[in-house]
Design a protein around this motif. Structure first.
Motif, PDB file in Angstrom:
ATOM      1  N   ALA A   1     -12.861   0.499  18.246  1.00 42.72           N
ATOM      2  CA  ALA A   1     -13.101   1.459  17.167  1.00 42.72           C
ATOM      3  C   ALA A   1     -13.465   2.823  17.734  1.00 42.72           C
ATOM      4  O   ALA A   1     -12.983   3.860  17.253  1.00 42.72           O
ATOM      5  CB  ALA A   1     -14.215   0.950  16.251  1.00 42.72           C
TER       6      ALA A   1
ATOM      7  N   LEU B   1     -11.320  -1.031   5.098  1.00 44.55           N
ATOM      8  CA  LEU B   1     -11.151   0.187   5.896  1.00 44.55           C
ATOM      9  C   LEU B   1     -10.888   1.449   5.087  1.00 44.55           C
ATOM     10  O   LEU B   1     -11.149   2.552   5.567  1.00 44.55           O
ATOM     11  CB  LEU B   1      -9.986   0.015   6.890  1.00 44.55           C
ATOM     12  CG  LEU B   1     -10.024  -1.173   7.836  1.00 44.55           C
ATOM     13  CD1 LEU B   1      -8.841  -1.107   8.802  1.00 44.55           C
ATOM     14  CD2 LEU B   1     -11.334  -1.242   8.605  1.00 44.55           C
TER      15      LEU B   1
ATOM     16  N   SER C   1      -5.451  -5.579  16.978  1.00 47.29           N
ATOM     17  CA  SER C   1      -6.771  -5.052  17.343  1.00 47.29           C
ATOM     18  C   SER C   1      -7.549  -4.629  16.105  1.00 47.29           C
ATOM     19  O   SER C   1      -8.768  -4.850  16.011  1.00 47.29           O
ATOM     20  CB  SER C   1      -6.608  -3.861  18.297  1.00 47.29           C
ATOM     21  OG  SER C   1      -6.006  -4.267  19.506  1.00 47.29           O
ATOM     22  N   ILE C   2      -6.859  -4.027  15.151  1.00 49.10           N
ATOM     23  CA  ILE C   2      -7.502  -3.645  13.902  1.00 49.10           C
ATOM     24  C   ILE C   2      -7.978  -4.895  13.155  1.00 49.10           C
ATOM     25  O   ILE C   2      -9.047  -4.899  12.530  1.00 49.10           O
ATOM     26  CB  ILE C   2      -6.536  -2.825  13.025  1.00 49.10           C
ATOM     27  CG1 ILE C   2      -6.287  -1.455  13.665  1.00 49.10           C
ATOM     28  CG2 ILE C   2      -7.079  -2.646  11.604  1.00 49.10           C
ATOM     29  CD1 ILE C   2      -5.239  -0.614  12.971  1.00 49.10           C
TER      30      ILE C   2
ATOM     31  N   ALA D   1     -17.868   0.132  12.791  1.00 44.87           N
ATOM     32  CA  ALA D   1     -16.553   0.042  13.431  1.00 44.87           C
ATOM     33  C   ALA D   1     -15.444   0.173  12.393  1.00 44.87           C
ATOM     34  O   ALA D   1     -14.445   0.875  12.612  1.00 44.87           O
ATOM     35  CB  ALA D   1     -16.425  -1.291  14.178  1.00 44.87           C
TER      36      ALA D   1
ATOM     37  N   VAL E   1     -12.454   3.162  12.225  1.00 46.34           N
ATOM     38  CA  VAL E   1     -11.015   2.864  12.223  1.00 46.34           C
ATOM     39  C   VAL E   1     -10.356   3.377  10.952  1.00 46.34           C
ATOM     40  O   VAL E   1      -9.276   3.986  10.986  1.00 46.34           O
ATOM     41  CB  VAL E   1     -10.770   1.352  12.391  1.00 46.34           C
ATOM     42  CG1 VAL E   1      -9.288   1.016  12.206  1.00 46.34           C
ATOM     43  CG2 VAL E   1     -11.237   0.889  13.768  1.00 46.34           C
TER      44      VAL E   1
ATOM     45  N   MET F   1     -10.323   4.347  19.325  1.00 47.99           N
ATOM     46  CA  MET F   1      -9.363   4.784  18.318  1.00 47.99           C
ATOM     47  C   MET F   1      -9.825   6.082  17.662  1.00 47.99           C
ATOM     48  O   MET F   1      -9.019   6.955  17.340  1.00 47.99           O
ATOM     49  CB  MET F   1      -9.169   3.694  17.268  1.00 47.99           C
ATOM     50  CG  MET F   1      -8.064   4.015  16.266  1.00 47.99           C
ATOM     51  SD  MET F   1      -7.603   2.609  15.253  1.00 47.99           S
ATOM     52  CE  MET F   1      -6.436   3.423  14.143  1.00 47.99           C
ATOM     53  N   ALA F   2     -11.129   6.197  17.447  1.00 51.03           N
ATOM     54  CA  ALA F   2     -11.668   7.412  16.842  1.00 51.03           C
ATOM     55  C   ALA F   2     -11.425   8.627  17.726  1.00 51.03           C
ATOM     56  O   ALA F   2     -11.324   9.755  17.238  1.00 51.03           O
ATOM     57  CB  ALA F   2     -13.161   7.244  16.575  1.00 51.03           C
TER      58      ALA F   2
ATOM     59  N   VAL G   1     -11.309  -5.943  14.401  1.00 54.64           N
ATOM     60  CA  VAL G   1     -12.379  -5.111  13.833  1.00 54.64           C
ATOM     61  C   VAL G   1     -12.752  -5.608  12.433  1.00 54.64           C
ATOM     62  O   VAL G   1     -13.939  -5.737  12.096  1.00 54.64           O
ATOM     63  CB  VAL G   1     -11.940  -3.635  13.767  1.00 54.64           C
ATOM     64  CG1 VAL G   1     -12.973  -2.797  13.017  1.00 54.64           C
ATOM     65  CG2 VAL G   1     -11.741  -3.082  15.172  1.00 54.64           C
TER      66      VAL G   1
ATOM     67  N   ARG H   1      -9.939   7.110  11.006  1.00 52.68           N
ATOM     68  CA  ARG H   1      -8.889   7.545  11.926  1.00 52.68           C
ATOM     69  C   ARG H   1      -7.503   7.279  11.347  1.00 52.68           C
ATOM     70  O   ARG H   1      -6.579   8.067  11.526  1.00 52.68           O
ATOM     71  CB  ARG H   1      -9.031   6.803  13.262  1.00 52.68           C
ATOM     72  CG  ARG H   1      -8.172   7.428  14.372  1.00 52.68           C
ATOM     73  CD  ARG H   1      -8.744   8.793  14.734  1.00 52.68           C
ATOM     74  NE  ARG H   1      -7.863   9.525  15.650  1.00 52.68           N
ATOM     75  CZ  ARG H   1      -6.885  10.336  15.258  1.00 52.68           C
ATOM     76  NH1 ARG H   1      -6.630  10.490  13.965  1.00 52.68           N
ATOM     77  NH2 ARG H   1      -6.165  10.996  16.131  1.00 52.68           N
ATOM     78  N   LEU H   2      -7.355   6.166  10.643  1.00 52.76           N
ATOM     79  CA  LEU H   2      -6.049   5.825  10.064  1.00 52.76           C
ATOM     80  C   LEU H   2      -5.586   6.868   9.058  1.00 52.76           C
ATOM     81  O   LEU H   2      -4.394   7.169   8.964  1.00 52.76           O
ATOM     82  CB  LEU H   2      -6.105   4.454   9.387  1.00 52.76           C
ATOM     83  CG  LEU H   2      -6.080   3.229  10.302  1.00 52.76           C
ATOM     84  CD1 LEU H   2      -6.232   1.959   9.473  1.00 52.76           C
ATOM     85  CD2 LEU H   2      -4.795   3.179  11.115  1.00 52.76           C
TER      86      LEU H   2
END
Length: 267
Positions: free
Chosen positions: A34, A118, A63-64, A75, A79, A37-38, A67, A82-83
């Motif tokens: 996480a 998310l 990987s997501i 976390a 994510v 990715m951020a 999380v 960021r998405l």
């Protein structure tokens, strides 16, 4: 790239040899992934999602998934934010997720968890939306206007805070009607954590959800929104069905089953 691939390996190893050590490895990977990715760049995320064959993209989804399974809110927030940080990458993510089974998990099930865990807590706000006014040619962030609707007075055309939710529902229209493994609907998650626009968007996709109690809390969506101090959403949910206003809420089969379980459970 190699780190993203570790997510699938860690997850598979944990499923095959589940123990405290593998669980700790899953937790550690979820937080590290996480954070990474951020910090990743727009181009890195875009290249990963557009890879052919989709080995890297599917590794990213796996990987997501790790999380989400670990349920660490910080976390998941990282994510999710960021998405949605770039519209083009978010659209690519939705397309890839809707067409790929993640560790034998159906795409729709994965997308439901993404929506609930998310996305609903985030909004397309000033921190996310792009003000470059390049319209359809903009590939950096979310477009807030086009040459046709941005006037000479530089009036900013804002993006709906729930546009990412609408795109997710457009990708898989049944999502608003699906319950996760906890028996919760997207409206239950939205009423608990979202802004008014997101609640309204999901309610429009599934109006009947307004009279279905959250199996975790036993509360109706308008009550969840009220607990979240989202007065506008609570009022909208309350008015969505006359029975809610009159206090004559029809019994839901799942509600009755939950009540029976509560009565059978030891005090």
């Amino acid at each position: 790239e190699s780190f993203v691939g570790m997510g699938r390996l860690v997850s598979k190893f944990h499923r095959k040899h589940s123990c405290s050590i593998t669980l700790e490895a899953m937790k550690s990977f979820a937080m590290t992934f996480a954070s990474k990715m951020a910090e990743c760049s727009y181009s890195e995320l875009k290249n990963c999602l557009s890879s052919s064959p989709r080995v890297e993209a599917e590794a990213l989804l796996a990987s997501i998934r790790v999380v989400i399974e670990q349920r660490d809110q910080h976390a998941m927030d990282l994510v999710g934010k960021r998405l949605i940080s770039h519209r083009s990458t978010f659209s690519s993510f939705l397309k890839t997720a809707s067409e790929s089974a993640v560790d034998s998990i159906e795409p729709q099930t994965f997308l439901l968890d993404v929506l609930n865990k998310l996305l609903v807590q985030h909004s397309i706000d000033a921190e996310v939306a792009c003000a470059c006014h390049r319209g359809s040619s903009c590939d950096c962030k979310w477009n807030v206007g086009t040459p046709d609707n941005v006037g000479e007075d530089n009036i900013t055309v804002t993006v709906s805070p729930s546009l990412h939710i609408k795109l997710a529902l457009d990708t898989s229209p049944d999502l608003a009607h699906l319950k996760d493994k906890d028996g919760r609907l997207p409206l239950h998650y939205a009423a608990t954590r979202s802004v008014y626009e997101t609640v309204a968007c999901i309610l429009e996709a599934n109006p009947k959800a307004a009279v279905i109690r959250d199996p975790v809390t036993g509360l109706y969506p308008f009550m969840l929104a009220g607990s979240n101090e989202n007065t506008a959403a609570a009022f909208e949910l309350l008015l969505s069905d006359p029975n809610l206003v009159l206090g004559e809420i029809p019994a839901d089969e799942d509600d009755e089953e939950n009540d029976r379980k509560r009565k059978r459970s030891p005090s």
